[in-house]
Design an enzyme around this catalytic site. Structure first.
Site, PDB file in Angstrom:
ATOM      1  N   GLY A  56       0.838  -1.193   0.000  1.00  0.00           N
ATOM      2  CA  GLY A  56       0.000   0.000   0.000  1.00  0.00           C
ATOM      3  C   GLY A  56       0.870   1.239   0.000  1.00  0.00           C
ATOM      4  O   GLY A  56       2.061   1.188   0.294  1.00  0.00           O
ATOM      5  N   PHE A  60       3.111  10.173   1.810  1.00  0.00           N
ATOM      6  CA  PHE A  60       4.547  10.224   2.081  1.00  0.00           C
ATOM      7  C   PHE A  60       5.084   8.921   2.659  1.00  0.00           C
ATOM      8  O   PHE A  60       6.157   8.901   3.254  1.00  0.00           O
ATOM      9  CB  PHE A  60       4.901  11.392   3.009  1.00  0.00           C
ATOM     10  CG  PHE A  60       4.018  11.528   4.219  1.00  0.00           C
ATOM     11  CD1 PHE A  60       4.164  10.695   5.313  1.00  0.00           C
ATOM     12  CD2 PHE A  60       3.042  12.507   4.261  1.00  0.00           C
ATOM     13  CE1 PHE A  60       3.362  10.812   6.412  1.00  0.00           C
ATOM     14  CE2 PHE A  60       2.229  12.641   5.371  1.00  0.00           C
ATOM     15  CZ  PHE A  60       2.386  11.794   6.456  1.00  0.00           C
ATOM     16  N   VAL A  68       4.202   0.942   2.109  1.00  0.00           N
ATOM     17  CA  VAL A  68       4.289  -0.251   2.951  1.00  0.00           C
ATOM     18  C   VAL A  68       4.603  -1.444   2.061  1.00  0.00           C
ATOM     19  O   VAL A  68       3.908  -1.690   1.070  1.00  0.00           O
ATOM     20  CB  VAL A  68       2.983  -0.494   3.731  1.00  0.00           C
ATOM     21  CG1 VAL A  68       3.110  -1.741   4.604  1.00  0.00           C
ATOM     22  CG2 VAL A  68       2.640   0.725   4.597  1.00  0.00           C
ATOM     23  N   ALA A 109      -0.124  -8.696   7.810  1.00  0.00           N
ATOM     24  CA  ALA A 109      -1.509  -9.178   7.756  1.00  0.00           C
ATOM     25  C   ALA A 109      -1.759  -9.785   6.374  1.00  0.00           C
ATOM     26  O   ALA A 109      -1.915  -9.058   5.384  1.00  0.00           O
ATOM     27  CB  ALA A 109      -2.476  -8.029   8.031  1.00  0.00           C
ATOM     28  N   ASP A 120      -8.754   7.855  13.047  1.00  0.00           N
ATOM     29  CA  ASP A 120      -8.770   7.549  11.604  1.00  0.00           C
ATOM     30  C   ASP A 120      -9.308   6.135  11.383  1.00  0.00           C
ATOM     31  O   ASP A 120      -8.689   5.312  10.707  1.00  0.00           O
ATOM     32  CB  ASP A 120      -7.364   7.696  11.012  1.00  0.00           C
ATOM     33  CG  ASP A 120      -7.390   7.834   9.489  1.00  0.00           C
ATOM     34  OD1 ASP A 120      -8.477   8.123   8.936  1.00  0.00           O
ATOM     35  OD2 ASP A 120      -6.337   7.663   8.863  1.00  0.00           O
TER      36      ASP A 120
END
Length: 346
Positions: free
Chosen positions: A138, A142, A145, A214, A257
């Site tokens: 992902g 900035f 991953v 994950a 979030d």
């Protein structure tokens, strides 16, 4: 003169927003009201209007790092004293032994700072020496991953690579305090439904955060799959996220979030462990309604109204849209279209 290091050993996070924050890199700091002799100055328009101001000394306390941050000492030099985790310290030097401490100034109820010990949190490393980097999982504005294999533990990991230059462009020169807060809060929690954060390393231009991998991707990925999630599957996922939020809120942490992309699934099985991730805008909150958070934080389409309209929010903001998410999943609506808030929830 105090020596300067590029690696921070401590962070003074204001509990009460009238106090200035401080990222500690020098070997010692003087904190107080004196404009010329203090490194962190306790003097502002907001602070002068507060009842606590008259109790602060020109030089109130000294905090210093010994042996490259391995030992942290706190010394009270004020007329009215300080409290460390509720214990009075007056004209005394004490060793700060825990990773976090609450500092009150002059009065026990004047909880000014949460001191976070950062030494050992940031090690210097070359990414390729520690990990075999795999595919991109992902990306954000900035940070990226990646899936990786640790050369040390020989296990799969997720590596978040944060580009410091991009952070500074988007957040500004004070971006460091947000990074330190994210990794320190994430590293301080331990719950089976929160993604584990392991080590943190930095190079000149990047910060690497090693996290649990994950294998099932995100809840957003699962929503976009062809099959429809049944009610039991939905309930099980949201039960786990509810447990994670209850744990965070007991620690006075608000995530701010909550969205499908930040809920990660540990396998592709329908019945799987769900874990809350991404503490980029998480923050400690406190009981006093006088100091509710009024800053906008999070992803706009998933913000609670009190966050979006800056009316003041606390841990309640995390639960605002959980029911809306559940209704949306069960109705097989696209999360990317958002939830208008007009739907009736029984």
């Amino acid at each position: 003169m105090a020596s300067l290091s590029s690696i921070p050993w401590g962070y003074l996070e204001p509990i009460n927003n009238i106090y200035p924050r401080g990222i500690l890199t020098k070997s010692s700091y003087i904190i107080g009201r004196h404009p010329n002799e203090c490194d962190i100055i306790l003097d502002s328009k907001e602070l002068r209007q507060h009842e606590y101001f008259i109790h602060l000394s020109s030089k109130h306390f000294i905090i210093e790092s010994i042996d490259n941050g391995r030992s942290i000492f706190f010394r009270d030099i004020s007329r009215n004293g300080c409290y460390i985790d509720g214990e009075l310290i007056h004209h005394t030097k004490v060793l700060l032994q825990n990773s976090e401490h609450i500092i009150s100034l002059a009065l026990k109820e004047n909880r000014a700072y949460r001191f976070i010990h950062l030494s050992g949190l940031f090690g210097v490393s070359n990414l390729d020496e520690r990990y075999l980097k795999g595919n991109l999982l992902g990306s954000g504005s900035f940070a990226n991953v990646y899936k990786a294999i640790s050369h040390v533990t020989h296990t799969h990991r997720a590596i978040k690579i944060i580009n410091k230059d991009q952070c500074e462009k988007q957040i500004g020169p004070g971006f460091s305090k947000y990074l330190y807060r994210e990794v320190s809060i994430h590293g301080s929690v331990d719950h089976p439904c929160i993604l584990r954060r392991f080590d943190v390393y930095h190079e000149k231009s990047d910060l690497f955060v090693e996290m649990e991998y994950a294998a099932g991707g995100s809840l957003l990925d699962r929503i976009h799959k062809t099959y429809i999630m049944d009610e039991d599957e939905c309930k099980f996922i949201f039960y786990q996220i509810g447990c994670a939020l209850a744990y965070l809120h007991r620690l006075k942490i608000v995530h701010r979030d909550i969205k499908p992309a930040n809920v990660l699934l540990m396998s592709n099985e329908r019945e799987t462990v769900a874990k809350l991730s991404d503490f980029g805008v998480a923050k400690y909150v406190y009981a006093s309604s006088r100091y509710l958070n009024t800053t906008i934080a999070g992803t706009q389409q998933f913000m609670a109204p009190e966050v979006q309209f800056q009316t003041g929010h606390s841990t309640n903001a995390d639960f605002e849209f959980v029911l809306g998410y559940k209704v949306t999943i069960l109705n097989k609506q696209n999360f990317l279209s958002g939830w208008s808030g007009k739907e009736k929830i029984d």
